[in-house]
Design an enzyme around this catalytic site. Structure first.
Site, PDB file in Angstrom:
ATOM      1  N   LYS A 201       0.852  -1.184   0.000  1.00  0.00           N
ATOM      2  CA  LYS A 201       0.000   0.000   0.000  1.00  0.00           C
ATOM      3  C   LYS A 201       0.889   1.236   0.000  1.00  0.00           C
ATOM      4  CE  LYS A 201      -1.828   2.752   2.834  1.00  0.00           C
ATOM      5  NZ  LYS A 201      -1.681   4.012   2.055  1.00  0.00           N
ATOM      6  N   GLU A 275       9.686   0.964  10.919  1.00  0.00           N
ATOM      7  CA  GLU A 275      10.713   2.007  10.807  1.00  0.00           C
ATOM      8  C   GLU A 275       9.982   3.318  11.005  1.00  0.00           C
ATOM      9  OE1 GLU A 275      12.485   4.622   9.772  1.00  0.00           O
ATOM     10  OE2 GLU A 275      13.833   4.005   8.164  1.00  0.00           O
ATOM     11  N   CYS A 309      13.545  10.688   7.926  1.00  0.00           N
ATOM     12  CA  CYS A 309      13.486  10.299   9.336  1.00  0.00           C
ATOM     13  C   CYS A 309      14.850  10.336  10.007  1.00  0.00           C
ATOM     14  CB  CYS A 309      12.859   8.912   9.449  1.00  0.00           C
ATOM     15  SG  CYS A 309      13.599   7.719   8.342  1.00  0.00           S
ATOM     16  N   GLU A 407       8.995  15.235  16.088  1.00  0.00           N
ATOM     17  CA  GLU A 407       9.498  15.100  14.718  1.00  0.00           C
ATOM     18  C   GLU A 407       8.695  16.063  13.844  1.00  0.00           C
ATOM     19  OE1 GLU A 407       8.580  11.551  12.248  1.00  0.00           O
ATOM     20  OE2 GLU A 407      10.731  11.525  11.865  1.00  0.00           O
TER      21      GLU A 407
HETATM   22  P1  NAI Z   1       1.479   8.039   8.538  1.00  0.00           P
HETATM   23  O1  NAI Z   1       2.261   7.198   9.481  1.00  0.00           O
HETATM   24  O2  NAI Z   1       0.072   8.365   8.868  1.00  0.00           O
HETATM   25  O3  NAI Z   1       1.459   7.352   7.078  1.00  0.00           O
HETATM   26  C1  NAI Z   1       2.374   6.399   6.607  1.00  0.00           C
HETATM   27  C2  NAI Z   1       1.631   5.294   5.884  1.00  0.00           C
HETATM   28  O4  NAI Z   1       0.768   4.618   6.791  1.00  0.00           O
HETATM   29  C3  NAI Z   1       0.727   5.779   4.745  1.00  0.00           C
HETATM   30  O5  NAI Z   1       0.764   4.837   3.701  1.00  0.00           O
HETATM   31  C4  NAI Z   1      -0.642   5.793   5.405  1.00  0.00           C
HETATM   32  O6  NAI Z   1      -1.710   5.672   4.499  1.00  0.00           O
HETATM   33  C5  NAI Z   1      -0.565   4.579   6.286  1.00  0.00           C
HETATM   34  N1  NAI Z   1      -1.481   4.566   7.416  1.00  0.00           N
HETATM   35  C6  NAI Z   1      -2.007   5.615   8.096  1.00  0.00           C
HETATM   36  N2  NAI Z   1      -2.783   5.181   9.106  1.00  0.00           N
HETATM   37  C7  NAI Z   1      -2.750   3.834   9.082  1.00  0.00           C
HETATM   38  C8  NAI Z   1      -3.338   2.805   9.885  1.00  0.00           C
HETATM   39  N3  NAI Z   1      -4.110   3.081  10.934  1.00  0.00           N
HETATM   40  N4  NAI Z   1      -3.058   1.512   9.570  1.00  0.00           N
HETATM   41  C9  NAI Z   1      -2.254   1.207   8.554  1.00  0.00           C
HETATM   42  N5  NAI Z   1      -1.687   2.122   7.755  1.00  0.00           N
HETATM   43  C10 NAI Z   1      -1.921   3.434   8.008  1.00  0.00           C
HETATM   44  O7  NAI Z   1       2.307   9.375   8.313  1.00  0.00           O
HETATM   45  P2  NAI Z   1       1.768  10.757   7.688  1.00  0.00           P
HETATM   46  O8  NAI Z   1       0.421  11.059   8.270  1.00  0.00           O
HETATM   47  O9  NAI Z   1       1.901  10.706   6.243  1.00  0.00           O
HETATM   48  O10 NAI Z   1       2.839  11.775   8.265  1.00  0.00           O
HETATM   49  C11 NAI Z   1       2.725  12.240   9.605  1.00  0.00           C
HETATM   50  C12 NAI Z   1       4.078  12.316  10.243  1.00  0.00           C
HETATM   51  O11 NAI Z   1       4.652  11.031  10.339  1.00  0.00           O
HETATM   52  C13 NAI Z   1       5.100  13.129   9.488  1.00  0.00           C
HETATM   53  O12 NAI Z   1       4.983  14.497   9.738  1.00  0.00           O
HETATM   54  C14 NAI Z   1       6.372  12.565  10.041  1.00  0.00           C
HETATM   55  O13 NAI Z   1       6.663  13.150  11.284  1.00  0.00           O
HETATM   56  C15 NAI Z   1       6.057  11.112  10.259  1.00  0.00           C
HETATM   57  N6  NAI Z   1       6.540  10.281   9.123  1.00  0.00           N
HETATM   58  C16 NAI Z   1       7.685   9.562   9.299  1.00  0.00           C
HETATM   59  C17 NAI Z   1       8.211   8.845   8.236  1.00  0.00           C
HETATM   60  C18 NAI Z   1       9.459   8.060   8.347  1.00  0.00           C
HETATM   61  O14 NAI Z   1      10.156   7.894   7.371  1.00  0.00           O
HETATM   62  N7  NAI Z   1       9.776   7.498   9.494  1.00  0.00           N
HETATM   63  C19 NAI Z   1       7.596   8.874   6.915  1.00  0.00           C
HETATM   64  C20 NAI Z   1       6.359   9.633   6.853  1.00  0.00           C
HETATM   65  C21 NAI Z   1       5.887  10.311   7.934  1.00  0.00           C
END
Ligand code: NAI
Ligand code: MG
Length: 504
Positions: A201, A275, A309, A407
């Site tokens: 996904k 991660e 990250c 973050e």
């Molecule tokens: P997110 O963690 O909500 O999204 C990442 C992925 O998880 C997307 O594909 C999303 O559709 C999916 N997702 C969301 N809720 C889910 C659930 N309940 N069950 C399964 N999958 C789910 O991150 P978002 O909202 O895009 O960004 C928010 C913050 O997260 C950013 O500002 C940043 O601080 C952090 N982040 C960290 C990342 C990293 O590389 N460690 C990458 C992206 C965001």
């Protein structure tokens, strides 16, 4: 959102293949076929430089997830072509995919720049090049997943005991938007190297490169159902995590969602690798090569529009050189030209989405309201249109401020002075995260000693973002579970079986 124009500022720069990819709604990949969502739903993906809709994409529901998991299960179980494929055949296939990605590098780079906002050159030389390399690196491992023979001590009897590394089964890969193609490959490549099957996904902000990759996987000869791609929002991801037919979840994203996944995966005790977020401390001692440290702080702070990250978002500088380093980083930040990722003169593109734009600007505003100082940057949008943020350096912060604890995931660095090693190690480790950290010192003892004291999965000494697909990465503390890439990167995608035979 403007639905009229779909292209970047200079329409003529788009490759015909990219234009054609965006000319009709994109479907999802299930069992080797491109299909619409069962309920016909789609969502729009947007160009963050222009705020214009690029194309509509099929939006997976729980029903589509169910179909995709069934396809992945059928592709996994004997006597499927995939289950019968030899390690050498898998190796050759992986290499072929790497070649195909490289052959389409410009196309992937444009899709990534349109969908994520990052610069075309950054996407081509970074994301796409590393994605191709990942396939080649793991192509080598496919034939080298060895077990061990282990002695047993049973008086009067003889045994032959050995281990086998076997695939886990159906892997749900849920990835974010900061490196869309690369994050998808971080999961898909080790998963299929070990013989698993995958339902991917992609992030709702950036589904395009994963869908294009799906086409190339089929072109390379990957059997139907081995990799399925189901775009959608968090609810699509949640349906995957809860699905009883999934054996393992591999997730990159926020710590908040990581915790939800860990809980939701417990139904059938799926294996989980995570991660998650980071808030990396970057520590500059007074005896460091300060030019190198400033350059490292700039790269570490602002790389990928700050949406990485392992970025060094908390800069700690020993007091004697604090002003010098802050001025150096601030001057470099002010020199960064923010603009459309298709404009060759841009140094930095926009953030990925309106949501991230608002979030990052509100962190900067909050710090200013609490009395922090902006040595570079601004709490205002950098441009009228597009999700641009000016690279920002903030001083006069306290450890309790949100800019220092959270973050932010934007081009925002805080700088704090310190006096002693003990003081800075305590401050650096005073975080729920533990993904990356860095130390700058000409003294080898200081660099390695402090590196050992920092609680983080990756520690850079006198460098930042130096990386290779051979190196394991992952988080201490709330930055995650497990390690990706390198020789350790296959562990989370394999089950270890112990076989004991009595020699009679
Ligand atoms: P997110 O963690 O909500 O999204 C990442 C992925 O998880 C997307 O594909 C999303 O559709 C999916 N997702 C969301 N809720 C889910 C659930 N309940 N069950 C399964 N999958 C789910 O991150 P978002 O909202 O895009 O960004 C928010 C913050 O997260 C950013 O500002 C940043 O601080 C952090 N982040 C960290 C990342 C990293 O590389 N460690 C990458 C992206 C965001
Ligand atoms: Mg979210």
């Amino acid at each position: 959102m403007n639905r009229k124009a779909i292209m970047p500022n200079d329409n003529s720069t788009l490759l015909p293949s990219v234009r054609s990819f965006l000319s009709s709604p994109r479907q999802m990949l299930i069992d080797g076929e491109w299909v619409d969502a069962k309920d016909g739903r789609t969502f729009a993906t947007v160009n963050p430089s222009t705020e214009e809709v690029l194309v509509d994409v099929a939006q997976g529901s729980a029903f589509d997830v169910d179909r995709a998991v069934a396809a992945a299960r059928a592709a996994f179980e004997e006597p499927s072509p995939w289950s019968r494929m030899t390690p050498r055949e898998r190796s050759h296939l992986l290499w072929r995919i790497g070649d195909l990605i490289e052959a389409h590098a410009d196309e992937f780079a444009q899709l990534e720049a349109l969908d994520n906002g990052k610069r075309v050159t950054a996407a081509r030389d970074g994301d796409v090049a590393v994605a191709a390399e990942l396939f080649r690196y793991f192509a080598g491992w496919a034939t080298k997943m060895e077990g061990t023979t282990i002695p047993m001590s049973v008086p009067g009897r003889a045994f032959h005991a050995y281990t086998r590394r076997e695939p886990v089964g159906v892997v749900a890969a849920i990835v974010p938007w900061n490196f869309p193609l690369l994050m998808a490959c971080f999961k898909i490549v080790p998963a299929i190297t070990a013989g698993n099957t995958v339902v991917l996904k992609p992030a709702e902000q950036t589904p395009l490169s994963a869908l294009r990759l799906g086409e190339l996987l089929l072109e390379a000869g990957l059997p139907a159902g081995v990799v399925n791609v189901v775009p959608g929002y968090g609810d699509t991801g949640a349906a995957l995590v809860e699905h009883p037919g999934v054996d393992k979840v591999a997730f990159t994203g926020s710590t908040e969602v990581g915790k939800k996944i860990a809980a939701a995966a417990s139904g059938n005790l799926k294996k989980v690798s995570l991660e998650l977020g980071g808030k990396a401390p970057n520590i500059v001692f007074a005896d460091a090569d300060l030019d190198a440290a400033v350059a490292g702080a700039v790269l570490g702070g602002y790389f990928n529009e700050g949406q990485c990250c392992v970025n060094g978002s908390r800069l700690y500088v020993q007091r004697a050189v604090f002003e010098q380093v802050v001025e150096g980083v601030a001057a470099a930040a002010r020199a960064i030209k923010v603009g459309d990722g298709f404009d060759a003169s841009s140094d930095m593109g926009p953030l990925v989405s309106q949501e991230q734009h608002e979030k990052v600007l509100s962190y900067i505003r909050g710090a200013v309201d609490q009395g922090a100082v902006l040595n570079a940057g601004s709490a205002d949008a950098a441009r009228e249109r597009g999700y641009f943020v000016t690279p920002t350096l903030i001083t006069s912060v306290t450890e309790a401020m949100a800019v220092q604890t959270d973050e932010i995931f934007g081009p925002v660095v805080t700088a704090v002075p310190f006096d002693t090693e003990d003081e800075v190690v305590a401050a650096a480790n005073n975080t729920v995260y533990g993904l990356a950290a860095g130390v700058w010192s000409r003294d080898l003892g200081t660099a390695h000693r402090v590196g050992a004291r920092l609680r983080a999965g990756t520690v850079w000494l006198n460098t930042w973002h130096a990386d290779d697909v051979t190196l394991p990465r992952g988080g201490f503390k709330q930055s995650g579970w497990g390690r990706e890439l390198g020789s350790f990167g296959l562990d989370d995608y394999t089950e270890l079986k112990t076989v004991i035979a009595e020699l009679r």
